[in-house]
Motif scaffolding. Structure first.
Motif, short mmCIF file in Angstrom:
data_model
loop_
_atom_site.label_atom_id
_atom_site.label_comp_id
_atom_site.label_asym_id
_atom_site.label_seq_id
_atom_site.Cartn_x
_atom_site.Cartn_y
_atom_site.Cartn_z
N MET A 1 0.41 -1.28 0.09
CA MET A 1 -0.18 0.03 -0.35
C MET A 1 0.68 1.33 0.35
SD MET A 1 -3.03 0.71 2.81
CE MET A 1 -3.53 2.00 2.47
N VAL A 2 1.02 1.95 -0.49
CA VAL A 2 1.76 3.30 -0.60
C VAL A 2 0.94 4.55 -0.14
CG1 VAL A 2 2.25 5.14 -2.63
CG2 VAL A 2 1.50 2.41 -3.59
N ALA A 3 2.21 4.79 0.23
CA ALA A 3 1.55 5.97 1.50
C ALA A 3 0.87 7.61 0.65
CB ALA A 3 2.83 6.26 2.87
N LYS A 4 -0.14 7.91 1.88
CA LYS A 4 -0.43 9.26 1.25
C LYS A 4 0.14 10.27 1.05
CE LYS A 4 -5.48 11.06 0.65
NZ LYS A 4 -6.58 10.23 1.29
N SER A 5 0.51 11.33 -0.02
CA SER A 5 1.08 12.73 0.52
C SER A 5 0.31 13.27 0.86
CB SER A 5 1.68 12.32 -0.77
OG SER A 5 0.54 12.75 -1.90
N VAL A 6 1.64 14.46 1.30
CA VAL A 6 0.55 15.24 2.76
C VAL A 6 1.05 16.68 1.34
CG1 VAL A 6 0.58 16.70 4.37
CG2 VAL A 6 0.61 13.74 4.59
N PRO A 7 0.16 16.98 1.75
CA PRO A 7 0.59 18.38 0.43
C PRO A 7 0.97 19.26 1.70
CG PRO A 7 -2.10 18.18 0.72
CD PRO A 7 -0.70 17.17 1.46
N LEU A 8 2.23 20.23 1.63
CA LEU A 8 2.80 21.15 2.37
C LEU A 8 3.71 22.12 2.21
CD1 LEU A 8 4.41 21.04 4.79
CD2 LEU A 8 6.45 20.08 3.76
N SER A 9 2.74 23.28 2.06
CA SER A 9 2.67 24.55 1.91
C SER A 9 4.74 25.21 3.20
CB SER A 9 1.95 25.12 1.77
OG SER A 9 2.15 26.93 1.13
N VAL A 10 5.25 25.99 1.47
CA VAL A 10 6.79 26.86 2.43
C VAL A 10 6.57 28.06 2.14
CG1 VAL A 10 7.42 24.83 3.50
CG2 VAL A 10 8.31 25.19 1.17
N ARG A 11 7.62 29.09 3.02
CA ARG A 11 8.11 30.05 2.08
C ARG A 11 9.71 29.69 1.98
NH1 ARG A 11 4.37 33.83 0.00
NH2 ARG A 11 2.91 33.55 1.16
N LEU A 12 10.24 30.05 1.22
CA LEU A 12 11.70 30.04 0.94
C LEU A 12 12.33 31.02 0.73
CD1 LEU A 12 12.10 26.70 -0.78
CD2 LEU A 12 12.48 26.73 1.48
N SER A 13 13.50 31.47 0.47
CA SER A 13 14.04 32.86 0.25
C SER A 13 14.48 32.55 -1.10
CB SER A 13 16.06 32.79 1.35
OG SER A 13 16.57 31.67 0.67
N ARG A 14 14.87 33.79 -1.75
CA ARG A 14 14.77 33.31 -3.28
C ARG A 14 16.07 32.63 -3.85
NH1 ARG A 14 12.98 36.58 -7.28
NH2 ARG A 14 12.32 37.63 -5.72
N GLU A 15 16.56 33.09 -2.42
CA GLU A 15 18.29 32.04 -2.68
C GLU A 15 18.09 30.18 -2.74
OE1 GLU A 15 18.38 34.92 -0.35
OE2 GLU A 15 19.32 36.24 -1.78
N ASP A 16 17.28 30.04 -1.74
CA ASP A 16 17.02 28.82 -1.68
C ASP A 16 16.54 27.96 -2.35
OD1 ASP A 16 18.63 28.99 0.98
OD2 ASP A 16 16.63 28.76 2.00
N ALA A 17 15.71 29.07 -2.77
CA ALA A 17 14.78 28.09 -4.15
C ALA A 17 15.37 28.10 -5.19
CB ALA A 17 13.34 29.40 -4.91
N GLU A 18 16.35 29.22 -5.78
CA GLU A 18 17.15 28.77 -6.07
C GLU A 18 17.39 27.88 -6.49
OE1 GLU A 18 19.24 32.76 -6.97
OE2 GLU A 18 17.14 34.02 -8.32
N PHE A 19 18.47 27.98 -5.65
CA PHE A 19 19.49 26.29 -5.02
C PHE A 19 18.23 25.52 -5.98
CE2 PHE A 19 20.21 22.81 -2.44
CZ PHE A 19 21.54 23.04 -2.40
N ILE A 20 17.49 25.17 -5.15
CA ILE A 20 16.96 24.34 -5.54
C ILE A 20 16.62 23.48 -7.18
CG2 ILE A 20 14.56 22.41 -5.05
CD1 ILE A 20 14.54 23.87 -1.71
N ALA A 21 15.99 24.45 -7.56
CA ALA A 21 15.67 24.64 -9.57
C ALA A 21 17.40 24.58 -9.32
CB ALA A 21 15.33 26.14 -9.92
#
Length: 171
Positions: free
Chosen positions: A1-21
């Motif tokens: 059985m596959v675990a249900k995913s949980v939606p998560l909303s976060v705010r990141l700094s522009r630098e962190d978002a660019e890093f993840i991208a």
């Protein structure tokens, strides 16, 4: 059985978002996939950090680029560094010995740290034995064949001579 995913909303700094991208995380393409990969990696790191073997694996993973560079150098140039190889093998185990210390529970802290000290001393002695073996010849199997003699053998010989000249100085 596959675990249900949980939606998560976060705010990141522009630098962190660019890093993840810009992050290369296996097959992850989207920001969500990359964040899931980061969480998975953090979970694995936390779980591995709880055991001696896990700490050894983590440290070996950290040192893997160095080991790969040495492998390439050995293959391409025919030279090797027995010193760096010895460190790559010994340091993960020494670090794991230190991280595995139970400083919060039973046995009491003095007994726990005494056991830790004994284990760490054994591992350091093993490393020192290897380094001493590399230091006894004029040229060691290292990138700089004289490095072991200059940095270990000669100063250690000088120290031994000082001790022999002053036999009662340690009392």
């Amino acid at each position: 059985m596959v675990a249900k995913s949980v939606p998560l909303s976060v705010r990141l700094s522009r630098e962190d978002a660019e890093f993840i991208a810009g992050l290369k995380a296996g097959d992850a393409v989207t920001m969500s996939e990359k964040v899931r990969a980061l969480v998975s990696e953090a979970r694995l790191k936390a779980l591995r950090g709880d055991t001696f073997e896990g700490v050894v694996e983590q440290t070996e993973d950290t040192l893997a680029p160095l080991k790969q560079a040495l492998d390439r150098l050995e293959q391409d140039e025919g030279v090797r560094s027995a010193l760096l190889r010895a460190l790559i093998v010994a340091l993960p185990r020494i670090l794991a010995e230190l991280e595995a210390a139970d400083v919060d529970g039973d046995p009491p802290i003095l007994e726990s740290l005494t056991d830790l000290e004994a284990g760490a001393a054994r591992r350091v002695k093993d490393l020192l034995d290897q380094l001493a073996r590399l230091s006894v010849t004029k040229e060691a199997p290292t990138l700089d064949p004289c490095i072991m003699r200059k940095t270990i053998a000669e100063p250690l010989t000088e120290l031994i001579d000082i001790i022999k000249a002053n036999p009662n100085s340690g009392e």
